[in-house]
Design a protein around this motif. Structure first.
Motif, PDB file in Angstrom:
ATOM      1  N   LEU A 105       0.833  -1.193   0.000  1.00  0.00           N
ATOM      2  CA  LEU A 105       0.000   0.000   0.000  1.00  0.00           C
ATOM      3  C   LEU A 105       0.873   1.250   0.000  1.00  0.00           C
ATOM      4  O   LEU A 105       0.637   2.178  -0.773  1.00  0.00           O
ATOM      5  CB  LEU A 105      -0.950   0.015   1.194  1.00  0.00           C
ATOM      6  CG  LEU A 105      -1.812   1.267   1.360  1.00  0.00           C
ATOM      7  CD1 LEU A 105      -2.643   1.539   0.115  1.00  0.00           C
ATOM      8  CD2 LEU A 105      -2.684   1.147   2.590  1.00  0.00           C
ATOM      9  N   SER A 106       1.891   1.274   0.834  1.00  0.00           N
ATOM     10  CA  SER A 106       2.805   2.427   0.887  1.00  0.00           C
ATOM     11  C   SER A 106       3.498   2.639  -0.447  1.00  0.00           C
ATOM     12  O   SER A 106       3.644   3.771  -0.905  1.00  0.00           O
ATOM     13  CB  SER A 106       3.844   2.234   1.982  1.00  0.00           C
ATOM     14  OG  SER A 106       3.230   2.250   3.232  1.00  0.00           O
ATOM     15  N   GLU A 107       3.910   1.555  -1.094  1.00  0.00           N
ATOM     16  CA  GLU A 107       4.553   1.670  -2.407  1.00  0.00           C
ATOM     17  C   GLU A 107       3.594   2.261  -3.439  1.00  0.00           C
ATOM     18  O   GLU A 107       3.999   3.093  -4.251  1.00  0.00           O
ATOM     19  CB  GLU A 107       5.056   0.305  -2.865  1.00  0.00           C
ATOM     20  CG  GLU A 107       6.241  -0.193  -2.079  1.00  0.00           C
ATOM     21  CD  GLU A 107       6.630  -1.620  -2.428  1.00  0.00           C
ATOM     22  OE1 GLU A 107       6.024  -2.208  -3.363  1.00  0.00           O
ATOM     23  OE2 GLU A 107       7.536  -2.148  -1.777  1.00  0.00           O
ATOM     24  N   CYS A 108       2.345   1.821  -3.403  1.00  0.00           N
ATOM     25  CA  CYS A 108       1.339   2.372  -4.328  1.00  0.00           C
ATOM     26  C   CYS A 108       1.109   3.856  -4.066  1.00  0.00           C
ATOM     27  O   CYS A 108       1.037   4.657  -5.005  1.00  0.00           O
ATOM     28  CB  CYS A 108       0.024   1.619  -4.190  1.00  0.00           C
ATOM     29  SG  CYS A 108       0.014   0.001  -4.947  1.00  0.00           S
ATOM     30  N   LEU A 109       0.980   4.220  -2.808  1.00  0.00           N
ATOM     31  CA  LEU A 109       0.763   5.626  -2.457  1.00  0.00           C
ATOM     32  C   LEU A 109       1.921   6.488  -2.931  1.00  0.00           C
ATOM     33  O   LEU A 109       1.719   7.547  -3.534  1.00  0.00           O
ATOM     34  CB  LEU A 109       0.571   5.771  -0.948  1.00  0.00           C
ATOM     35  CG  LEU A 109      -0.678   5.136  -0.349  1.00  0.00           C
ATOM     36  CD1 LEU A 109      -0.646   5.235   1.167  1.00  0.00           C
ATOM     37  CD2 LEU A 109      -1.932   5.770  -0.910  1.00  0.00           C
ATOM     38  N   HIS A 128       2.018  12.328  -9.681  1.00  0.00           N
ATOM     39  CA  HIS A 128       1.258  13.581  -9.769  1.00  0.00           C
ATOM     40  C   HIS A 128       2.027  14.749  -9.162  1.00  0.00           C
ATOM     41  O   HIS A 128       1.435  15.724  -8.707  1.00  0.00           O
ATOM     42  CB  HIS A 128      -0.111  13.420  -9.084  1.00  0.00           C
ATOM     43  CG  HIS A 128      -1.032  12.557  -9.858  1.00  0.00           C
ATOM     44  ND1 HIS A 128      -1.044  11.189  -9.744  1.00  0.00           N
ATOM     45  CD2 HIS A 128      -1.969  12.869 -10.796  1.00  0.00           C
ATOM     46  CE1 HIS A 128      -1.955  10.691 -10.571  1.00  0.00           C
ATOM     47  NE2 HIS A 128      -2.522  11.685 -11.218  1.00  0.00           N
ATOM     48  N   SER A 129       3.326  14.650  -9.131  1.00  0.00           N
ATOM     49  CA  SER A 129       4.223  15.717  -8.653  1.00  0.00           C
ATOM     50  C   SER A 129       3.883  16.188  -7.245  1.00  0.00           C
ATOM     51  O   SER A 129       4.031  17.362  -6.916  1.00  0.00           O
ATOM     52  CB  SER A 129       4.201  16.909  -9.613  1.00  0.00           C
ATOM     53  OG  SER A 129       4.558  16.488 -10.910  1.00  0.00           O
ATOM     54  N   GLY A 130       3.392  15.268  -6.409  1.00  0.00           N
ATOM     55  CA  GLY A 130       3.097  15.600  -5.024  1.00  0.00           C
ATOM     56  C   GLY A 130       1.807  16.368  -4.815  1.00  0.00           C
ATOM     57  O   GLY A 130       1.476  16.739  -3.705  1.00  0.00           O
ATOM     58  N   LEU A 172      -6.357   9.811  -4.724  1.00  0.00           N
ATOM     59  CA  LEU A 172      -5.313   8.836  -4.415  1.00  0.00           C
ATOM     60  C   LEU A 172      -5.917   7.480  -4.065  1.00  0.00           C
ATOM     61  O   LEU A 172      -5.478   6.440  -4.561  1.00  0.00           O
ATOM     62  CB  LEU A 172      -4.449   9.368  -3.270  1.00  0.00           C
ATOM     63  CG  LEU A 172      -3.216   8.580  -2.893  1.00  0.00           C
ATOM     64  CD1 LEU A 172      -2.285   8.404  -4.074  1.00  0.00           C
ATOM     65  CD2 LEU A 172      -2.491   9.287  -1.758  1.00  0.00           C
ATOM     66  N   ILE A 173      -6.941   7.488  -3.245  1.00  0.00           N
ATOM     67  CA  ILE A 173      -7.610   6.241  -2.864  1.00  0.00           C
ATOM     68  C   ILE A 173      -8.229   5.579  -4.096  1.00  0.00           C
ATOM     69  O   ILE A 173      -8.122   4.360  -4.280  1.00  0.00           O
ATOM     70  CB  ILE A 173      -8.669   6.500  -1.774  1.00  0.00           C
ATOM     71  CG1 ILE A 173      -7.983   6.885  -0.476  1.00  0.00           C
ATOM     72  CG2 ILE A 173      -9.570   5.288  -1.580  1.00  0.00           C
ATOM     73  CD1 ILE A 173      -8.917   7.388   0.600  1.00  0.00           C
ATOM     74  N   GLU A 185      -1.010   8.857   6.849  1.00  0.00           N
ATOM     75  CA  GLU A 185      -0.402   9.617   7.948  1.00  0.00           C
ATOM     76  C   GLU A 185       1.034   9.157   8.223  1.00  0.00           C
ATOM     77  O   GLU A 185       1.879   9.961   8.604  1.00  0.00           O
ATOM     78  CB  GLU A 185      -1.243   9.496   9.215  1.00  0.00           C
ATOM     79  CG  GLU A 185      -2.606  10.151   9.102  1.00  0.00           C
ATOM     80  CD  GLU A 185      -2.539  11.629   8.767  1.00  0.00           C
ATOM     81  OE1 GLU A 185      -1.651  12.335   9.298  1.00  0.00           O
ATOM     82  OE2 GLU A 185      -3.374  12.079   7.961  1.00  0.00           O
ATOM     83  N   SER A 186       1.310   7.888   8.029  1.00  0.00           N
ATOM     84  CA  SER A 186       2.651   7.371   8.321  1.00  0.00           C
ATOM     85  C   SER A 186       3.594   7.460   7.122  1.00  0.00           C
ATOM     86  O   SER A 186       4.785   7.247   7.255  1.00  0.00           O
ATOM     87  CB  SER A 186       2.571   5.917   8.792  1.00  0.00           C
ATOM     88  OG  SER A 186       2.083   5.091   7.756  1.00  0.00           O
ATOM     89  N   SER A 187       3.056   7.803   5.960  1.00  0.00           N
ATOM     90  CA  SER A 187       3.879   7.872   4.756  1.00  0.00           C
ATOM     91  C   SER A 187       4.686   9.165   4.732  1.00  0.00           C
ATOM     92  O   SER A 187       4.147  10.252   4.919  1.00  0.00           O
ATOM     93  CB  SER A 187       2.982   7.801   3.522  1.00  0.00           C
ATOM     94  OG  SER A 187       3.757   7.910   2.358  1.00  0.00           O
ATOM     95  N   PRO A 188       5.987   9.074   4.451  1.00  0.00           N
ATOM     96  CA  PRO A 188       6.820  10.285   4.420  1.00  0.00           C
ATOM     97  C   PRO A 188       6.480  11.236   3.283  1.00  0.00           C
ATOM     98  O   PRO A 188       6.734  12.425   3.383  1.00  0.00           O
ATOM     99  CB  PRO A 188       8.238   9.738   4.262  1.00  0.00           C
ATOM    100  CG  PRO A 188       8.079   8.374   3.711  1.00  0.00           C
ATOM    101  CD  PRO A 188       6.751   7.870   4.188  1.00  0.00           C
ATOM    102  N   VAL A 189       5.880  10.752   2.208  1.00  0.00           N
ATOM    103  CA  VAL A 189       5.563  11.628   1.080  1.00  0.00           C
ATOM    104  C   VAL A 189       4.345  12.496   1.335  1.00  0.00           C
ATOM    105  O   VAL A 189       4.121  13.463   0.620  1.00  0.00           O
ATOM    106  CB  VAL A 189       5.366  10.836  -0.231  1.00  0.00           C
ATOM    107  CG1 VAL A 189       6.630  10.140  -0.634  1.00  0.00           C
ATOM    108  CG2 VAL A 189       4.223   9.864  -0.103  1.00  0.00           C
ATOM    109  N   MET A 190       3.540  12.175   2.325  1.00  0.00           N
ATOM    110  CA  MET A 190       2.319  12.931   2.590  1.00  0.00           C
ATOM    111  C   MET A 190       2.523  14.001   3.659  1.00  0.00           C
ATOM    112  O   MET A 190       1.593  14.654   4.059  1.00  0.00           O
ATOM    113  CB  MET A 190       1.190  11.992   3.016  1.00  0.00           C
ATOM    114  CG  MET A 190       0.769  11.028   1.934  1.00  0.00           C
ATOM    115  SD  MET A 190       0.300  11.806   0.404  1.00  0.00           S
ATOM    116  CE  MET A 190      -1.266  12.529   0.850  1.00  0.00           C
ATOM    117  N   ARG A 191       3.711  14.197   4.099  1.00  0.00           N
ATOM    118  CA  ARG A 191       3.972  15.201   5.138  1.00  0.00           C
ATOM    119  C   ARG A 191       4.361  16.526   4.530  1.00  0.00           C
ATOM    120  O   ARG A 191       4.791  16.686   3.496  1.00  0.00           O
ATOM    121  CB  ARG A 191       5.086  14.719   6.050  1.00  0.00           C
ATOM    122  CG  ARG A 191       4.624  13.515   6.831  1.00  0.00           C
ATOM    123  CD  ARG A 191       5.663  13.053   7.767  1.00  0.00           C
ATOM    124  NE  ARG A 191       5.144  11.825   8.378  1.00  0.00           N
ATOM    125  CZ  ARG A 191       5.912  10.921   8.903  1.00  0.00           C
ATOM    126  NH1 ARG A 191       7.199  11.068   8.936  1.00  0.00           N
ATOM    127  NH2 ARG A 191       5.394   9.856   9.426  1.00  0.00           N
TER     128      ARG A 191
END
Length: 75
Positions: free
Chosen positions: A8-12, A19-21, A28-29, A69-75
């Motif tokens: 799941l984290s890899e997909c996210l 989408h360039s962040g 996303l879902i 919430e735990s993914s580093p790319v979403m911070r």
């Protein structure tokens, strides 16, 4: 099904970078869901092994919010 947070984290991460962040959580879902369904059609199994809940506005799972919430790319 047993859930794979790593998959799941890899997909996210893939879709966020694709989408360039700049992507909303809802989109996303839906993209992760569509990737799962395409994988099921082609390989007979889904990528993330998430049990989806189907609502009027599309698929959803409470697991997404924890992963986001735990993914580093979403911070």
């Amino acid at each position: 099904m047993a859930m794979s947070l790593e998959k799941l984290s890899e997909c996210l991460i893939f879709f966020v970078f694709r989408h360039s962040g700049r992507i909303q959580r809802t989109k996303l879902i839906k993209l992760v869901y569509l990737a799962d369904m395409l994988s099921y059609q082609r390989r007979g199994r889904i990528i993330t092994e998430i049990d989806y809940i189907y609502y009027d506005y599309g698929p959803w799972s409470p697991i997404f919010y924890g992963a986001l919430e735990s993914s580093p790319v979403m911070r």
